[in-house]
Scaffold this active site. Structure first.
Site, short mmCIF file in Angstrom:
data_model
loop_
_atom_site.label_atom_id
_atom_site.label_comp_id
_atom_site.label_asym_id
_atom_site.label_seq_id
_atom_site.Cartn_x
_atom_site.Cartn_y
_atom_site.Cartn_z
CE LYS A 117 -3.69 4.68 0.52
NZ LYS A 117 -2.26 4.56 0.87
CE1 TYR A 146 0.77 7.76 2.46
CE2 TYR A 146 1.18 5.49 1.87
CZ TYR A 146 0.38 6.44 2.45
OH TYR A 146 -0.81 6.06 3.02
CG HIS A 171 -4.47 9.77 0.39
ND1 HIS A 171 -3.15 9.65 0.05
CD2 HIS A 171 -4.56 9.35 1.67
CE1 HIS A 171 -2.47 9.18 1.08
NE2 HIS A 171 -3.30 8.99 2.09
CG ASP A 210 -1.79 1.24 1.30
OD1 ASP A 210 -2.90 1.17 0.74
OD2 ASP A 210 -1.38 2.27 1.86
P1 NDP Z 1 0.97 1.45 11.92
O1 NDP Z 1 -0.17 1.42 12.87
O2 NDP Z 1 1.13 0.38 10.90
O3 NDP Z 1 2.27 1.57 12.80
C1 NDP Z 1 3.53 1.69 12.26
C2 NDP Z 1 4.51 1.97 13.41
O4 NDP Z 1 4.55 0.85 14.29
C3 NDP Z 1 5.90 2.20 12.92
O5 NDP Z 1 6.49 3.15 13.78
C4 NDP Z 1 6.57 0.83 13.10
O6 NDP Z 1 7.95 1.01 13.35
C5 NDP Z 1 5.86 0.30 14.32
N1 NDP Z 1 5.70 -1.17 14.30
C6 NDP Z 1 5.31 -1.94 13.26
N2 NDP Z 1 5.25 -3.24 13.63
C7 NDP Z 1 5.59 -3.28 14.95
C8 NDP Z 1 5.73 -4.33 15.87
N3 NDP Z 1 5.47 -5.59 15.54
N4 NDP Z 1 6.12 -4.01 17.14
C9 NDP Z 1 6.36 -2.74 17.49
N5 NDP Z 1 6.25 -1.70 16.64
C10 NDP Z 1 5.87 -1.97 15.37
O7 NDP Z 1 0.93 2.90 11.21
P2 NDP Z 1 0.87 3.49 9.76
O8 NDP Z 1 0.38 4.88 9.95
O9 NDP Z 1 2.12 3.30 9.03
O10 NDP Z 1 -0.32 2.69 9.02
C11 NDP Z 1 -0.11 1.55 8.19
C12 NDP Z 1 -0.26 1.89 6.72
O11 NDP Z 1 -1.56 2.40 6.45
C13 NDP Z 1 0.65 3.04 6.24
O12 NDP Z 1 2.01 2.67 6.15
C14 NDP Z 1 -0.01 3.41 4.96
O13 NDP Z 1 0.30 2.48 3.94
C15 NDP Z 1 -1.48 3.33 5.37
N6 NDP Z 1 -2.00 4.64 5.82
C16 NDP Z 1 -3.02 5.21 5.08
C17 NDP Z 1 -3.54 6.42 5.42
C18 NDP Z 1 -4.65 7.00 4.62
O14 NDP Z 1 -4.99 8.18 4.83
N7 NDP Z 1 -5.24 6.27 3.70
C19 NDP Z 1 -3.05 7.19 6.59
C20 NDP Z 1 -2.01 6.50 7.32
C21 NDP Z 1 -1.54 5.27 6.94
P3 NDP Z 1 9.14 0.43 12.42
O15 NDP Z 1 8.84 0.76 11.00
O16 NDP Z 1 10.34 1.18 12.95
O17 NDP Z 1 9.19 -1.04 12.69
#
Ligand code: NDP
Length: 274
Positions: A79, A54, A112, A49
């Site tokens: 998006k 991004y 988006h 995604d």
């Molecule tokens: P998430 O809820 O997926 O959290 C990501 C964070 O959690 C990062 O800091 C990551 O750190 C950490 N993390 C991931 N796995 C673990 C684990 N197993 N244990 C501890 N920490 C963990 O947040 P996102 O906001 O990134 O949401 C996911 C996806 O959704 C986005 O990447 C994007 O593709 C989409 N999105 C869409 C939006 C929209 O408006 N349509 C808005 C926001 C997100 P690290 O990378 O350092 O491991």
């Protein structure tokens, strides 16, 4: 409900999407995103995604090409960003995303955010891209019930997906019911609330029982609520861990305990106020 990382969910137009994928928001373009995408694909992920916002579509495309898995076995979502909306601008934005990703079609293209006064024209452009077979499915993101009702009354195609913030602090009950009734699949962004849910005592206790991490319990809860989820990580161990959720299941009582944590709290913007 899906039973493995590569299990598919059938959308209302018949297209199948993996029920679990990798998110790449805030992942730096270049080596970092190439590594995340390749690592996820190596460990069995098939859905990525991204979004023009991004600013990492080039790296995503590179990661896909270097993964060794044929393009048609992967499911790529992008998006159209807020300042790219409107009919002609959206068509241009789509072409720019394809060029950066280095592919000639998308599996899923989403609006988006519901930019007021613009999203209907944007949707017409998505309908054209879909009718021209340049994208296999079209949908929306961050649409409240009232945005969806408005869109459904004024459009030809119905969105296949609504991708929204969804986690145990924001369980979106009304939106889920509406989407389920309309056969619009819900997809969770920030399923881990960007890390802010990892010390939640109720979930910690359940995690200890199954010898799983808090993140794994939350992602399992997503799956058991039939919501597609796309957690982001740039770390190999977490990419593996997040997808290792198909060897246990939460009881009805545990599901209810997690759902009861809802406080309607967002880590991102409210779609009525962004
Ligand atoms: P998430 O809820 O997926 O959290 C990501 C964070 O959690 C990062 O800091 C990551 O750190 C950490 N993390 C991931 N796995 C673990 C684990 N197993 N244990 C501890 N920490 C963990 O947040 P996102 O906001 O990134 O949401 C996911 C996806 O959704 C986005 O990447 C994007 O593709 C989409 N999105 C869409 C939006 C929209 O408006 N349509 C808005 C926001 C997100 P690290 O990378 O350092 O491991």
């Amino acid at each position: 409900m899906i039973n493995s990382l590569q299990d598919m969910v059938t959308l209302h137009n018949g297209v199948k999407i993996p029920g679990f994928g990798l998110g790449v928001y805030k992942v730096e373009d270049g080596e970092t995103v190439i590594h995340s995408v390749k690592t996820a694909i190596k460990h069995g992920y098939r859905s990525i995604d991204t979004a023009s916002f991004y600013d990492n579509e080039r790296g995503v495309g590179q990661g896909i090409r270097e993964s060794g898995i044929p393009r048609e076995k992967l499911f790529i979502t992008s998006k159209v960003w807020n300042d790219q909306q409107g009919f002609n601008n959206t068509l241009k934005a789509f072409d720019a995303s394809l060029e950066k990703l280095g592919t000639d079609y998308l599996d899923l293209y989403l609006i988006h955010w519901p930019v007021s006064g613009k999203f209907h024209e944007t949707w017409k452009a998505l309908e054209k891209l879909y009718q021209d077979s340049r994208v296999r499915a079209i949908g929306v993101s961050n649409f409240h019930v009232h945005h969806l009702k408005n869109l459904l009354e004024n459009s030809y195609e119905k969105p296949v997906i609504n991708q929204v913030e969804y986690h145990p602090h924001l369980t979106q009950v009304e939106l889920r019911d509406f989407c389920s009734k309309e056969n619009i699949q819900l997809e969770a962004w920030s399923p881990l609330k960007r890390g802010q849910l990892l010390n939640e005592p109720v979930i910690t206790k359940i995690a200890q029982k199954y010898q799983k991490s808090v993140a794994q319990v939350i992602l399992r809860w997503d799956i058991q609520t039939n919501v597609i989820t796309i957690p982001k990580s740039i770390h190999e161990q977490r990419i593996i861990e997040n997808a290792d959720i198909f060897d246990f299941s939460l009881s009805n009582e545990e599901m209810a305990q997690i759902s009861a944590l809802n406080i309607n709290d967002r880590s991102g913007s409210n779609p009525d106020d962004f």
